[in-house]
Design a protein around this motif. Structure first.
Motif, short mmCIF file in Angstrom:
data_model
loop_
_atom_site.label_atom_id
_atom_site.label_comp_id
_atom_site.label_asym_id
_atom_site.label_seq_id
_atom_site.Cartn_x
_atom_site.Cartn_y
_atom_site.Cartn_z
N LEU A 27 28.33 88.97 36.98
CA LEU A 27 29.66 88.92 36.42
C LEU A 27 29.19 89.85 34.90
CD1 LEU A 27 31.16 85.46 36.80
CD2 LEU A 27 31.98 87.71 37.73
N ARG A 28 28.33 89.67 34.50
CA ARG A 28 27.88 90.61 33.13
C ARG A 28 27.42 91.96 33.64
NH1 ARG A 28 24.68 85.63 32.23
NH2 ARG A 28 23.05 86.91 32.85
N GLN A 29 27.08 92.27 34.88
CA GLN A 29 26.85 93.41 35.42
C GLN A 29 27.82 93.93 36.35
OE1 GLN A 29 23.97 95.13 34.11
NE2 GLN A 29 23.35 93.39 33.05
N PRO A 30 29.00 94.28 36.15
CA PRO A 30 29.85 94.78 36.94
C PRO A 30 29.68 95.98 37.96
CG PRO A 30 30.64 95.21 34.74
CD PRO A 30 29.33 94.40 34.65
N THR A 31 28.70 96.66 37.72
CA THR A 31 28.56 97.87 38.46
C THR A 31 27.34 97.82 39.31
OG1 THR A 31 26.96 98.87 36.83
CG2 THR A 31 29.33 99.42 36.71
N VAL A 32 26.90 96.53 39.46
CA VAL A 32 25.63 96.21 40.40
C VAL A 32 26.07 95.68 41.61
CG1 VAL A 32 23.46 94.78 40.41
CG2 VAL A 32 24.09 95.90 38.39
N ARG A 33 25.27 95.95 42.53
CA ARG A 33 25.49 95.88 43.93
C ARG A 33 24.48 94.92 44.52
NH1 ARG A 33 29.36 98.03 47.36
NH2 ARG A 33 27.75 98.10 48.83
N VAL A 34 24.71 93.91 45.54
CA VAL A 34 23.46 93.37 46.10
C VAL A 34 23.50 93.30 47.58
CG1 VAL A 34 23.12 91.83 44.05
CG2 VAL A 34 24.58 90.92 45.98
N THR A 35 22.32 93.15 48.14
CA THR A 35 22.27 92.97 49.29
C THR A 35 21.75 91.63 49.59
OG1 THR A 35 21.94 95.24 50.14
CG2 THR A 35 21.40 93.68 51.68
N ILE A 36 22.46 90.83 50.55
CA ILE A 36 21.94 89.45 50.59
C ILE A 36 21.29 89.43 52.11
CG2 ILE A 36 22.56 86.89 50.68
CD1 ILE A 36 24.99 87.61 49.14
N GLU A 37 19.98 88.99 51.94
CA GLU A 37 19.13 89.15 53.23
C GLU A 37 18.96 87.40 53.81
OE1 GLU A 37 15.46 90.78 52.13
OE2 GLU A 37 16.21 92.77 52.17
N GLY A 38 19.26 87.41 54.74
CA GLY A 38 19.09 86.02 55.66
C GLY A 38 17.94 86.15 56.29
N HIS A 39 17.34 84.71 56.29
CA HIS A 39 15.99 84.57 56.96
C HIS A 39 15.92 83.29 57.62
CE1 HIS A 39 14.27 88.08 55.01
NE2 HIS A 39 14.73 87.67 53.94
N ALA A 40 15.13 83.28 58.44
CA ALA A 40 14.84 81.97 59.34
C ALA A 40 13.35 81.85 59.55
CB ALA A 40 15.61 81.87 60.76
N ASP A 41 12.98 80.70 59.89
CA ASP A 41 11.42 80.41 59.94
C ASP A 41 10.94 80.83 61.53
OD1 ASP A 41 11.94 78.20 61.99
OD2 ASP A 41 12.11 76.67 60.19
N GLU A 42 9.91 80.65 62.10
CA GLU A 42 9.58 81.24 63.13
C GLU A 42 10.10 80.73 64.45
OE1 GLU A 42 5.16 79.06 63.87
OE2 GLU A 42 5.46 80.99 62.88
N ARG A 43 10.40 79.24 64.46
CA ARG A 43 10.91 78.55 65.51
C ARG A 43 12.44 78.87 66.21
NH1 ARG A 43 10.52 72.78 62.58
NH2 ARG A 43 11.48 74.13 61.19
N GLY A 44 12.60 78.82 67.30
CA GLY A 44 13.64 79.27 68.02
C GLY A 44 13.48 80.53 68.60
N THR A 45 14.68 81.12 69.35
CA THR A 45 14.59 82.21 69.89
C THR A 45 15.08 83.37 68.85
OG1 THR A 45 17.12 82.31 70.68
CG2 THR A 45 15.25 81.44 72.10
N ARG A 46 14.83 84.45 69.03
CA ARG A 46 15.33 85.68 68.26
C ARG A 46 16.55 85.76 68.11
NH1 ARG A 46 16.59 91.26 68.34
NH2 ARG A 46 15.50 92.39 66.43
N GLU A 47 17.54 85.43 68.99
CA GLU A 47 18.98 85.76 68.89
C GLU A 47 19.35 84.43 68.10
OE1 GLU A 47 17.28 85.74 71.75
OE2 GLU A 47 17.42 87.91 71.90
N TYR A 48 18.86 83.28 68.40
CA TYR A 48 19.39 82.07 67.69
C TYR A 48 19.07 82.34 66.00
CZ TYR A 48 19.61 77.41 65.56
OH TYR A 48 20.00 76.44 64.78
N ASN A 49 17.74 82.78 65.57
CA ASN A 49 17.40 83.00 64.45
C ASN A 49 18.21 84.09 63.70
OD1 ASN A 49 15.63 80.81 64.13
ND2 ASN A 49 13.97 82.02 65.20
N LEU A 50 18.40 85.10 64.58
CA LEU A 50 19.49 86.24 63.70
C LEU A 50 20.72 85.69 63.44
CD1 LEU A 50 18.38 89.24 65.99
CD2 LEU A 50 18.01 89.16 63.54
N GLY A 51 21.39 84.66 64.23
CA GLY A 51 22.52 84.28 64.15
C GLY A 51 22.63 83.25 62.68
N LEU A 52 21.28 82.37 62.77
CA LEU A 52 21.44 81.28 61.85
C LEU A 52 21.28 82.31 60.38
CD1 LEU A 52 20.91 78.39 60.66
CD2 LEU A 52 18.80 78.71 61.53
N ALA A 53 20.18 83.01 60.37
CA ALA A 53 19.80 83.85 59.15
C ALA A 53 21.20 84.59 58.76
CB ALA A 53 18.78 84.78 59.43
#
Length: 177
Positions: A96-122
């Protein structure tokens, strides 16, 4: 005559192969990921020279003011606990103090589970952080979401301590408008 021709063909093939191999250029490696020792060393060298770019200065200010760019999650969940909400509140205040800044929010998962499941969860984890920030007044147009699933762990290991570090959403300061 056949044996002689065969030797000449073999010798020619060996020479051609050797010449082709000797002209190869060294393979160029991609730059080290942000936060790796190589990137930190390069950033420290730039800082010493006084030529850090604006994005790097913003990223450092973000970490210094907020305290953390990362929120963690429990296994198989995208729900924000009290600590995660506290971190996101600090991130929202800074944004809010930096109104011109953009961010990317990266989602991550641990190694357990399938690739597809972890992509969805992340992705659900990243969206949970984004939605929380949006509820705190940060325009959705300033935030992008990306899901890395289990592809970019911060902790290598197959134990609960490593998995806990890898179940996360990270807010990365990208740029100003």
């Amino acid at each position: 005559m056949n044996a002689r021709r065969m030797r000449i063909l073999i010798a020619t093939g060996v020479l051609a192969f050797s010449a082709a191999c000797s002209n190869k250029q060294a393979e160029q490696l991609p730059p080290a990921p942000v936060g790796s020792d190589g990137a930190a060393t390069a950033a420290n060298g730039l800082q010493a020279e006084g030529i850090l770019d604006a994005a790097e200065r913003l990223r450092r200010d973000f970490i210094a003011q907020v305290g953390s760019d990362t929120v963690h999650f429990v296994t198989d969940s995208h729900l924000l606990d009290a600590r995660a909400r506290q971190i996101l509140d600090a991130q929202a205040a800074w944004l809010l103090r930096q109104p011109t800044v953009r961010v990317t929010i990266e989602g991550h998962a641990d190694e357990r589970g399938t690739r597809e499941y972890n992509l969805g969860l992340a992705e659900r984890r990243a969206n949970a952080a984004k939605n929380y920030l949006a509820a705190r007044g940060i325009a959705a147009s300033r935030m992008n979401v990306i899901s890395w699933g289990k592809e970019r762990p911060v902790a290598l290991g197959s134990d609960e301590a490593s998995w806990a570090q890898n179940r996360r959403a990270v807010s990365v300061v990208v740029q100003g408008y």
